[in-house]
Motif scaffolding. Structure first.
Motif, short mmCIF file in Angstrom:
data_model
loop_
_atom_site.label_atom_id
_atom_site.label_comp_id
_atom_site.label_asym_id
_atom_site.label_seq_id
_atom_site.Cartn_x
_atom_site.Cartn_y
_atom_site.Cartn_z
N ALA A 2 57.22 20.83 77.64
CA ALA A 2 58.45 21.21 76.83
C ALA A 2 59.74 20.61 77.56
O ALA A 2 60.59 20.15 77.08
N ARG A 3 59.91 20.90 78.86
CA ARG A 3 61.01 20.25 79.55
C ARG A 3 61.07 18.83 79.54
O ARG A 3 62.15 18.26 79.40
N VAL A 4 59.82 18.23 79.74
CA VAL A 4 60.05 16.44 79.77
C VAL A 4 60.46 16.16 78.28
O VAL A 4 61.25 15.19 78.16
N ALA A 5 59.93 16.67 77.19
CA ALA A 5 60.21 16.27 75.97
C ALA A 5 61.54 16.76 75.56
O ALA A 5 62.29 16.15 74.44
N GLY A 6 62.14 17.88 76.30
CA GLY A 6 63.59 18.30 75.99
C GLY A 6 63.36 19.13 74.84
O GLY A 6 64.49 19.19 73.97
N VAL A 7 62.39 19.82 74.51
CA VAL A 7 62.24 20.71 73.26
C VAL A 7 61.77 21.88 73.66
O VAL A 7 61.45 22.22 74.78
N SER A 8 61.82 23.12 72.81
CA SER A 8 61.20 24.32 73.24
C SER A 8 59.57 24.47 73.32
O SER A 8 58.85 23.50 72.66
N PRO A 9 58.94 25.26 73.90
CA PRO A 9 57.49 25.38 74.03
C PRO A 9 57.03 25.45 72.72
O PRO A 9 55.77 24.96 72.16
N ILE A 10 57.85 26.35 72.04
CA ILE A 10 57.01 26.46 70.37
C ILE A 10 56.97 25.38 69.63
O ILE A 10 56.25 25.13 68.90
N THR A 11 58.22 24.35 70.00
CA THR A 11 58.18 23.40 69.14
C THR A 11 57.15 22.07 69.59
O THR A 11 56.41 21.46 68.66
N VAL A 12 56.71 22.11 70.96
CA VAL A 12 55.69 21.39 71.37
C VAL A 12 54.28 21.96 70.67
O VAL A 12 53.62 21.18 70.22
N SER A 13 54.11 23.12 70.60
CA SER A 13 52.81 23.84 70.16
C SER A 13 52.81 23.47 68.65
O SER A 13 51.64 22.86 68.21
N ARG A 14 53.95 23.35 68.00
CA ARG A 14 53.85 23.14 66.56
C ARG A 14 53.79 21.72 66.33
O ARG A 14 53.01 21.22 65.30
N ALA A 15 54.20 20.75 67.00
CA ALA A 15 54.02 19.21 67.09
C ALA A 15 52.60 18.85 67.33
O ALA A 15 52.25 17.92 66.70
N LEU A 16 52.05 19.54 68.33
CA LEU A 16 50.57 19.34 68.54
C LEU A 16 49.54 19.94 67.46
O LEU A 16 48.53 19.06 67.21
N SER A 17 49.60 20.98 66.89
CA SER A 17 48.84 21.69 66.03
C SER A 17 48.90 21.37 64.57
O SER A 17 48.11 21.15 63.62
N THR A 18 50.32 21.25 64.09
CA THR A 18 50.62 20.93 62.86
C THR A 18 51.79 19.96 62.65
O THR A 18 52.98 20.15 62.39
N PRO A 19 51.54 18.61 63.08
CA PRO A 19 52.57 17.63 63.33
C PRO A 19 53.27 17.16 61.97
O PRO A 19 54.49 16.79 62.15
#
Length: 333
Positions: A2-19
């Protein structure tokens, strides 16, 4: 990540599971971070958390059996394009390891379970019924499946060959093959087919374990020793029959003039031998495909019209019994 992407962990999870629910710009940031960090989604952990498994556990009795390979391919093709994946485990012919294997697989919460064969242990059968998931047994037959079954009436295959032998007038007839479970069903059907047309079985040569060319070669020698004047042998598999045909050629035994040979299964090579092999056709690919389709219906919460489906068997007369498909002569008299 999440830090590398510059977004929150929940956003990473959402992007991977429901892009589809994430903006394109944000989704690209997460994708770039995945590539940069080498992150791999743990699909198993995700399934365990959600309780929605995509695993269909497949217990295979013999990984070297061409028929079972065809069956597995048919099942895999039935699931192609879906989220479900087959996870295979060798279970052995006798099914003695089914209990241990099942206990090892259950923590993965499979969506369904399938067997190449029937489940023998009453304990395992009861355990499977308690899982509340689709269960498929294949290849063999019993009238009381755990849940669903796509198999063969092996006795009918034997009856077809027995009628064929008797109608051709063979008198010194041997059977070489398995004498338990499916093999016993074939043997009993063979006897019935012979008797229905005035014939009789003179010799039974048990062949245990997995069929092989060597076992077939040895069985031919046993038949000639134990049944002098033997004029026809029905083998419980095409592999055994091919071994016998090779041995007959080595010994200078004329097939079918002196000795008729037949197999069971109609594997691809059976029609390509120097003397094409008479056999019983088994649609192993179709068994697997039908089983996969039935499992898919159940996994999609649909009902299946029939819980038990028997695949048709068909006699394929060829030159090895002295009768090609266009006819031949009887040996009676």
């Amino acid at each position: 990540m999440a830090r590398v992407a510059g977004v929150s962990p929940i956003t990473v999870s959402r992007a991977l599971s429901t892009p589809q629910k994430v903006k394109e710009e944000t989704r690209q940031k997460v994708t770039d971070a995945v590539v940069k960090t080498g992150y791999v989604v743990n699909g198993l952990a995700s399934m365990l958390r959600s309780g929605r498994s995509a695993i269909v556990s497949l217990f295979v009795s013999n990984l070297q059996d061409q028929h079972l390979a065809n069956l597995i391919q048919g099942c895999a093709d039935a699931f192609e394009g879906t989220r479900y994946r087959l996870m295979m485990a060798p279970a052995g012919h006798a099914g003695l390891g089914q209990q241990d294997l099942l206990e090892q697989v259950l923590p993965y919460r499979p969506a369904a379970v399938m067997f190449t064969g029937t489940v023998k242990s009453e304990r395992v059968r009861a355990q499977l019924r308690g899982l509340a998931i689709p269960v498929m047994e294949t290849w063999d037959y019993r009238p009381d499946p755990v849940d669903m079954l796509v198999g063969l009436a092996h006795a009918e295959g034997g009856r077809l060959m027995g009628a064929h032998f008797a109608q051709l007038g063979f008198r010194r007839i041997a059977y070489a093959g398995g004498v338990s479970e499916a093999g016993l069903q074939r043997l009993d059907g063979f006897r019935e087919g012979l008797a229905a047309h005035g014939g009789a079985l003179a010799c039974v040569l048990p062949v245990g374990g997995r069929p092989s060319i060597g076992e077939g070669m040895a069985a031919l020698g046993r038949a000639r020793r134990e049944l002098p004047g033997c004029d026809a042998i029905f083998f419980g598999s095409d592999v055994l029959a091919v071994g016998a045909m090779l041995r007959a050629r080595q010994l200078g035994v004329d097939v079918p003039g002196e000795l008729a040979l037949a197999g069971y299964g109609d594997l691809e090579f059976s029609s390509q031998l120097h003397v094409p092999l008479t056999t019983v056709h088994v649609s192993s690919y179709q068994i697997g495909f039908t089983a996969g389709q039935m499992l898919r219906r159940r996994l999609d919460q649909d009902s299946v019209p029939e819980r038990v489906v028997l695949s048709p068997l068909r006699l394929v007369p060829r030159a090895s019994t002295g009768r090609a498909a266009d006819g031949g002569s009887s040996r009676a008299g």
